[in-house]
Design a protein around this motif. Structure first.
Motif, mmCIF file in Angstrom:
data_model
loop_
_atom_site.group_PDB
_atom_site.id
_atom_site.type_symbol
_atom_site.label_atom_id
_atom_site.label_comp_id
_atom_site.label_asym_id
_atom_site.label_seq_id
_atom_site.Cartn_x
_atom_site.Cartn_y
_atom_site.Cartn_z
ATOM 1 N N HIS A 22 -0.118 -12.843 2.498
ATOM 2 C CA HIS A 22 -1.545 -11.629 1.765
ATOM 3 C C HIS A 22 -1.696 -13.204 0.412
ATOM 4 C CE1 HIS A 22 -3.177 -9.092 -1.459
ATOM 5 N NE2 HIS A 22 -3.526 -9.315 -0.835
ATOM 6 N N THR A 23 -2.578 -14.033 0.196
ATOM 7 C CA THR A 23 -2.264 -14.811 -0.923
ATOM 8 C C THR A 23 -3.984 -15.083 -1.832
ATOM 9 O OG1 THR A 23 -3.685 -16.019 0.231
ATOM 10 C CG2 THR A 23 -1.444 -16.429 0.896
ATOM 11 N N LEU A 24 -3.607 -15.303 -2.663
ATOM 12 C CA LEU A 24 -4.970 -15.054 -3.766
ATOM 13 C C LEU A 24 -4.792 -17.281 -4.399
ATOM 14 C CD1 LEU A 24 -4.657 -12.347 -6.225
ATOM 15 C CD2 LEU A 24 -6.251 -12.443 -3.882
ATOM 16 N N PRO A 56 3.216 -9.383 -1.249
ATOM 17 C CA PRO A 56 2.849 -8.771 -0.943
ATOM 18 C C PRO A 56 1.070 -8.076 -1.101
ATOM 19 C CG PRO A 56 5.228 -8.095 -2.828
ATOM 20 C CD PRO A 56 4.343 -9.113 -3.032
ATOM 21 N N PRO A 57 1.069 -6.742 -0.080
ATOM 22 C CA PRO A 57 1.864 -6.571 0.713
ATOM 23 C C PRO A 57 2.808 -7.883 2.503
ATOM 24 C CG PRO A 57 -0.913 -6.618 1.630
ATOM 25 C CD PRO A 57 -0.666 -6.343 0.210
ATOM 26 N N GLY A 58 2.297 -9.182 2.080
ATOM 27 C CA GLY A 58 2.138 -9.803 2.799
ATOM 28 C C GLY A 58 4.407 -10.203 2.872
ATOM 29 N N ASP A 59 4.360 -10.395 4.213
ATOM 30 C CA ASP A 59 6.081 -10.602 4.178
ATOM 31 C C ASP A 59 6.697 -12.192 3.248
ATOM 32 O OD1 ASP A 59 5.896 -11.827 6.005
ATOM 33 O OD2 ASP A 59 6.141 -10.751 7.320
ATOM 34 N N LEU A 93 8.818 -16.673 -4.052
ATOM 35 C CA LEU A 93 8.626 -16.043 -4.769
ATOM 36 C C LEU A 93 9.687 -14.416 -4.432
ATOM 37 C CD1 LEU A 93 5.210 -16.234 -6.826
ATOM 38 C CD2 LEU A 93 7.769 -16.541 -7.843
ATOM 39 N N SER A 94 10.205 -13.932 -4.457
ATOM 40 C CA SER A 94 11.036 -12.876 -3.752
ATOM 41 C C SER A 94 10.044 -11.907 -3.681
ATOM 42 C CB SER A 94 12.430 -12.723 -4.147
ATOM 43 O OG SER A 94 12.741 -12.248 -5.144
ATOM 44 N N PHE A 95 9.683 -11.800 -4.900
ATOM 45 C CA PHE A 95 9.293 -9.845 -5.198
ATOM 46 C C PHE A 95 10.101 -8.982 -5.311
ATOM 47 C CE2 PHE A 95 5.485 -12.704 -5.045
ATOM 48 C CZ PHE A 95 4.316 -12.399 -5.647
ATOM 49 N N SER A 96 11.360 -8.999 -6.060
ATOM 50 C CA SER A 96 12.036 -8.504 -5.849
ATOM 51 C C SER A 96 13.176 -8.046 -4.213
ATOM 52 C CB SER A 96 11.879 -6.695 -6.119
ATOM 53 O OG SER A 96 11.928 -7.147 -7.915
#
Length: 239
Positions: A22-24, A56-59, A93-96
């Motif tokens: 999921h990208t911007l 997120p919501p991508g992995d 980036l791990s996003f926690s």
């Protein structure tokens, strides 16, 4: 497909499987609006910039940015000099812990006509330790940071068939590198891994894009780089 699949390195096989992204993305391009000819420029500037973030919501999570520019200065009605540069960086980036590191398809690859002449596409940078025997130098793994730069001088013959079709002769020198599949990068690694090449060629602009035929001598290269002297290139920008 099977011979290549059977020959794939362990590092490539480890990248197999599905992933959800999921990208911007933000992008800015001049698209040749500031040069006299998009595919065979002799005066003006051109450039692009891109920024992308995945999470997120991508992995898969990462921040990615790249850009490039070119400058074209006429010395006379037949002679111009050209300078280009480009670069990019990719940071995980791990996003926690919600996302894993970028995959090989997210990394940068460097080499080939219109980018780093004298080397094959994906011809430089990190490679697999084993396997990939059907690929020159081994399987390319991509990298997290790259840069390229070039200088060139081109001339339009004063008369004849080449002049009638706007075909130019040019000499060039280019350099660049691709480093890092790990998280930490340093400037010494970038400087020590820089590749260089010089050569000459012939180019023309067509309604479909830029076409060039070049002969290059790699001057500085790695032991596993995939090099190529004579190359044919087609693209949608000067370089």
């Amino acid at each position: 497909v099977l011979p290549y699949a059977a020959d794939a390195s362990h590092e490539i096989v480890a990248q197999s499987g599905s992933s959800l992204q999921h990208t911007l993305k933000w992008e800015l391009r001049t698209n040749g609006s500031l040069v006299d000819d998009r595919y065979q420029p002799t005066v003006g500037v051109d450039g692009f910039a891109e920024a992308e973030i995945a999470g997120p919501p991508g992995d898969v999570g990462y921040a990615k940015a790249q850009g490039g520019s070119s400058l074209h200065v006429p010395l006379s009605s037949h002679i111009s000099i050209h300078a280009t540069c480009s670069g990019g960086i990719l940071r995980p980036l791990s996003f926690s812990g919600l996302c894993r590191s970028p995959t090989i398809s997210d990394r940068f690859f460097v080499g080939g006509p219109l980018q780093l002449r004298g080397f094959l596409p994906a011809g430089i940078g990190p490679r697999s330790k084993t396997g990939g025997k059907t690929v020159p130098g081994g399987d390319a793994m991509g990298g997290n940071l790259f840069y390229t730069a070039s200088v060139a001088a081109s001339v339009l013959p004063p008369s004849g068939v080449l002049a009638d079709y706007g075909i130019r002769l040019f000499a060039f020198g280019n350099l660049g590198t691709l480093v890092g599949t790990q998280h930490h990068l340093n400037w010494m690694q970038i400087a020590q891994s820089t590749r260089t090449a010089a050569g000459f060629g012939i180019s023309g602009g067509t309604p479909m894009g830029r076409v060039e035929l070049t002969y290059a001598w790699p001057l500085r290269y790695g032991p596993r780089d995939a090099r190529r002297n004579l190359q044919f290139g087609f693209g949608f920008s000067y370089g």
